[in-house]
Design a protein around this motif. Structure first.
Motif, PDB file in Angstrom:
ATOM      1  N   PRO A  77       0.790  -1.247   0.000  1.00 36.01           N
ATOM      2  CA  PRO A  77       0.000   0.000   0.000  1.00 36.01           C
ATOM      3  C   PRO A  77       0.814   1.287   0.000  1.00 36.01           C
ATOM      4  N   THR A  78       2.045   1.252   0.502  1.00 29.33           N
ATOM      5  CA  THR A  78       2.840   2.486   0.535  1.00 29.33           C
ATOM      6  C   THR A  78       4.187   2.336  -0.186  1.00 29.33           C
ATOM      7  N   LEU A  79       4.298   1.323  -1.038  1.00 31.78           N
ATOM      8  CA  LEU A  79       5.513   1.118  -1.827  1.00 31.78           C
ATOM      9  C   LEU A  79       5.107   0.810  -3.263  1.00 31.78           C
ATOM     10  N   TRP A  80       5.554   1.654  -4.213  1.00 32.15           N
ATOM     11  CA  TRP A  80       5.122   1.531  -5.603  1.00 32.15           C
ATOM     12  C   TRP A  80       6.327   1.690  -6.521  1.00 32.15           C
ATOM     13  N   LEU A  81       6.316   0.974  -7.638  1.00 30.46           N
ATOM     14  CA  LEU A  81       7.400   1.045  -8.621  1.00 30.46           C
ATOM     15  C   LEU A  81       7.124   2.142  -9.646  1.00 30.46           C
ATOM     16  N   ASN A  82       8.164   2.912  -9.953  1.00 30.44           N
ATOM     17  CA  ASN A  82       8.027   4.012 -10.902  1.00 30.44           C
ATOM     18  C   ASN A  82       7.646   3.500 -12.289  1.00 30.44           C
ATOM     19  N   PRO A  83       6.739   4.219 -12.962  1.00 34.51           N
ATOM     20  CA  PRO A  83       6.405   3.845 -14.352  1.00 34.51           C
ATOM     21  C   PRO A  83       7.484   4.345 -15.303  1.00 34.51           C
TER      22      PRO A  83
END
Length: 266
Positions: free
Chosen positions: A183-189
């Motif tokens: 929920p608080t960790l996302w990979l850059n597009p």
């Protein structure tokens, strides 16, 4: 104690009971993370509810011990409090009337934009000096960290109904195209959207999207939902208080007439 004073005493007990949901709704509001951080918006309902409680007690004492002067002060103070409560409820309704939220296919949560909220709310929350304090407060809270306890997979998160505050502050805007890890960790597009918020997002747990306009809008979305819930309770209490006040005014006039009649007979 005459019949009119008996009636007034009972009415003041009703007014006293009306103060309980008003104070409770104010305490509930002040306990929410968004209201704790936007602290200057927290206390009006609690203060008015507490004053109502004290005035109702004064009215009960005046009626029970037949203190007509105290009853007159009570009626004057009660009129001011009812007017103040009416002002607060109408004002809260007006400033929370506007809202623009939107959803994306396959998402259970909604997202918000600042332009959808009233100018008064925006000015009192997103002012740069105010936001520095609010942002630090949000970062120290568990608003975002507790999401990891509720959602374990992307499907669970995407179909979850997270709060406006969590939607705006704890994840990047959906339009940015980030890939979910937790929920608080996302990979850059590879090719993020031109939305400025897309470049403000950080996987640093102390930063996340706290500088994003979407976070400010999410805070306003939370405030709007909570204020409108509390407003319904206060409105119901105010309607009862108006009825109580009108009957109390009539009982006070009757008590004055009873007093004059006793003096004339003596």
């Amino acid at each position: 104690m005459g019949v009119s004073n008996n009636v007034t005493a009972v009415l003041n007990l009703i007014a006293l009971l009306c103060s309980v949901p008003i104070i409770s709704s104010g305490v509930w509001l002040s306990s929410k993370p968004d209201n704790e951080c936007a602290h200057h918006l927290r206390w009006p309902i609690v203060i008015l509810g507490t004053l109502l409680l004290l005035v109702a007690l004064a009215g009960f004492v005046g009626a029970y011990w037949n203190r007509q002067g105290l009853l007159a002060v009570y009626l004057f103070a009660m009129a001011l409090l009812i007017a103040a409560l009416l002002f607060v409820t109408v004002f809260a309704f007006v400033v929370t009337r506007d809202e623009v939220s939107f959803s994306f296919p396959g998402r259970g949560y909604r997202e918000y934009r600042l332009a959808g909220f009233s100018s008064w709310l925006r000015e009192h929350v997103v002012d740069p000096e105010d936001w520095v304090k609010i942002r630090a407060c949000l970062a120290d809270s568990d608003v975002c960290s507790k999401l990891a306890l509720d959602y374990f997979t992307a499907d669970q998160f995407y179909t979850g109904h997270i709060s406006p505050l969590q939607s705006g502050c704890c994840k990047p805007p959906t339009v940015c195209g980030y890939t979910y890890v937790n929920p608080t960790l996302w990979l850059n597009p590879a090719n993020p959207s031109a939305d400025p918020d897309c470049y403000l997002w950080s996987n640093d747990q102390g930063r996340l999207c706290y500088e994003c306009n979407s976070c400010k809008a999410g805070l306003l979305g939370n405030l709007r939902e909570e204020w409108r819930k509390a407003n319904r309770i206060v409105i119901a209490a105010v309607v009862i208080l108006i009825i109580v006040y009108l009957v109390a005014c009539s009982a006070f006039r009757n008590a004055q007439s009873e007093e004059l009649f006793r003096h004339s007979k003596s």
